[in-house]
Design an enzyme around this catalytic site. Structure first.
Site, PDB file in Angstrom:
ATOM      1  N   HIS A 189       0.815  -1.217   0.000  1.00 12.98           N
ATOM      2  CA  HIS A 189       0.000   0.000   0.000  1.00 12.98           C
ATOM      3  C   HIS A 189       0.848   1.265   0.000  1.00 12.98           C
ATOM      4  O   HIS A 189       0.337   2.353  -0.211  1.00 12.98           O
ATOM      5  CB  HIS A 189      -0.929   0.009   1.220  1.00 12.98           C
ATOM      6  CG  HIS A 189      -2.003  -1.035   1.132  1.00 12.98           C
ATOM      7  ND1 HIS A 189      -3.327  -0.730   0.913  1.00 12.98           N
ATOM      8  CD2 HIS A 189      -1.952  -2.391   1.207  1.00 12.98           C
ATOM      9  CE1 HIS A 189      -4.039  -1.838   0.875  1.00 12.98           C
ATOM     10  NE2 HIS A 189      -3.221  -2.869   1.055  1.00 12.98           N
ATOM     11  N   ASP A 403       3.715   9.564  -0.761  1.00  8.69           N
ATOM     12  CA  ASP A 403       2.510   8.880  -0.298  1.00  8.69           C
ATOM     13  C   ASP A 403       2.180   7.778  -1.304  1.00  8.69           C
ATOM     14  O   ASP A 403       2.222   8.030  -2.513  1.00  8.69           O
ATOM     15  CB  ASP A 403       1.344   9.893  -0.246  1.00  8.69           C
ATOM     16  CG  ASP A 403       0.300   9.509   0.803  1.00  8.69           C
ATOM     17  OD1 ASP A 403       0.183   8.317   1.117  1.00  8.69           O
ATOM     18  OD2 ASP A 403      -0.396  10.421   1.289  1.00  8.69           O
TER      19      ASP A 403
END
Ligand code: G6P
Length: 500
Positions: A189, A403
């Protein structure tokens, strides 16, 4: 169809003792494995309490995978969140859950240490210096083995197993070693760093080898998949052709092919857009604006309080805009929601002090008795309140320094049913690959960030609408159900060996 895991209630054995083997015979043909189970403990009367003492965790991953647990013979393996406590398998909300126990020491060494003070900063461009400790690595290996053992116990022959995220990178190889019958997927992720940075990790070979136990390794961005394949070639000498890594055993024989590919994750679009249309939530958004004195512009930041999110850069840009007179507190307010995160890790404590000091400084300098420059909220909120905030905000600031994806950006866009509002988005967030009509910028470039903020504040309605429509279309067509379906379909495809 096998029988469900024991009864449907949470059975708690004494803390510190090992639970009985109750439910251990149950087999599943679909298993998800993640550090945390998709449920949180809750007290009677809490939001989401159904009387069981548990509530489903918020977030798209759970929403996407929970229905599959019900439809197939599925179970979720993960830690239940309390150190030194052993729980028997139990069911909640139609999901069978297999808790993995972690001791207090393991939480410190495996979770806070290796996961969040070694891998997290290493994988996020070394924004904070990663720490390398052999005791942390030992605990990481040991805990990964425990997760793998739980899967091995419960996985039916030829089951599909989907391992989630950086805390469990060794699990795919551990599974393949004893259960070559399984179909093993892994999804990262967070970003995967370039080999030049990954090289610092003393255990780089073991991590790559761990991941290569999977049939399919999924990443957020094509660049992450590329970084991984370059590391596989450089540190393990693997031969990589297009998206396929040919994995060899000690004798140089190819044992299997692991594919590496991007599958950008998304959100539960239906939930967010339904909430955004609910009259009580629209009224709540109006109330928020009113409580802030109906400023011309509300800017919003929503993040876990994490040094990867660029909160300091955002505050600096906002402060300079106030100092330059481009914005004034009578006209503009920044709401910064910073949800508490990993508070026992040193870097997170330091960040909190710094952010809170900066907010105090800005407010002390620019506030008036009527107006506040920054409304800082160190809380987590339920999704209903988040959507009200998205509706109240004219400008959303996502200024991450790095991110994996950033789902807040996608939630904001989805909530803007009227196609108004503007998104300032860091090019270092995975979402930038899909949301090309955002105001993309480099958050290290404070002047660039300031000018993106002013462009957003002054954006003509027609342009805002054109941009928002195009971003909404992208997200509405790619929700989190598509993400999980795409991944699982690719996982179950037969691999044609590309030997050319
Ligand atoms: C990121 C990671 C997740 C993690 C989440 C919250 O999104 O990819 O694996 O669960 O942060 O962090 P926490 O440490 O609270 O689980």
């Amino acid at each position: 169809m096998q029988s469900p895991v024991q009864d449907k209630s949470a059975a708690k054995s004494r803390p510190g003792t090992t639970g009985s083997a109750h439910g251990d015979a149950t087999k599943y043909d679909f298993m998800v494995v993640s550090n945390r189970l998709p449920v949180d403990r809750c007290a009677p009367g809490d939001n989401g309490d159904d009387g069981s003492g548990w509530r489903r965790s918020p977030g798209g991953l759970v929403t996407a995978l929970a229905p599959m647990m019900g439809k197939t013979d599925g179970a979720w393996v993960g830690w239940h969140g309390a150190p030194d406590e052993t729980l028997e398998p139990f069911s909640h909300g139609g999901m069978d859950l297999v808790p993995v126990q972690l001791s207090d020491d393991e939480v410190e060494l495996y979770y806070e240490g290796f996961s969040n003070a070694t891998l997290w900063p290493l994988y996020h461009d070394v924004i904070a210096p990663p720490e390398f400790h052999r005791t942390w690595w030992d605990a990481y290996r040991k805990v990964n083995q425990r997760f793998a053992d739980a899967v091995v116990r419960h996985a039916d022959t030829n089951a599909t197993v989907w391992v989630q995220d950086y805390q469990l990178q060794l699990v795919p190889r551990m599974l393949r070693k004893v259960r070559p019958d399984l179909r093993i997927g892994f999804f990262n992720h967070i970003p995967f760093p370039p080999p030049e940075i990954f090289a610092q990790l003393p255990w780089r070979q073991a991590i790559i080898d761990g991941l290569l136990g999977a049939d399919l390794v999924g990443f957020q961005r094509a660049s992450d998949a590329g970084n991984f394949m370059r590391s596989a070639r450089r540190f393990l000498g693997a031969s990589v052709k297009q998206q396929q890594v040919h994995v060899k055993d000690g004798d140089g024989e190819i044992t299997h092919i692991a594919r590496a590919q991007a599958f950008p994750i998304s959100i539960d679009v239906q939930q967010i857009s339904e909430l955004a249309g609910r009259p009580d939530i629209i009224e709540r958004a109006r109330q928020i604006r009113q409580d802030l004195g109906n400023p011309k512009t509300i800017l919003l930041g929503v993040d876990r309080l994490d040094y990867t999110k660029g909160i300091r850069h955002r505050l600096k840009a906002f402060e300079e805009l106030l100092a330059d007179g481009k914005l004034s507190v009578a006209d503009a307010t920044l709401i910064q929601v910073a949800s508490p995160s990993r508070e026992r890790v040193e870097q997170y404590r330091l960040l909190r002090e710094e952010v809170e000091g900066t907010v105090g400084h800005i407010n002390g300098t620019y506030d008036t008795l009527e107006n506040t420059a920054v409304r800082y909220l160190h809380h987590s909120y339920p999704v209903e309140e988040m959507v009200a905030l998205y509706l109240a905000a004219d400008v959303m600031l996502v200024t991450a320094l790095r991110d994996g994806m950033n789902l807040v950006a996608k939630e904001y866009v989805t909530a803007r049913n009227n196609n108004d509002g503007a998104l300032v988005l860091s090019e270092f967030a995975g979402a930038a690959d899909q949301l090309k009509q955002a105001l993309l910028m480099n958050p290290h470039d404070i002047d660039g960030l300031k000018s993106a903020i002013m462009t957003a504040v002054d954006m003509p309605a027609r342009e805002a609408s054109r941009r928002m429509k195009s971003m909404r279309k992208q997200i509405l067509e790619h929700d989190v159900d598509h993400w999980s379906a795409d991944f699982l379909q690719a996982l179950n495809e037969k691999v044609i060996r590309d030997d050319t």
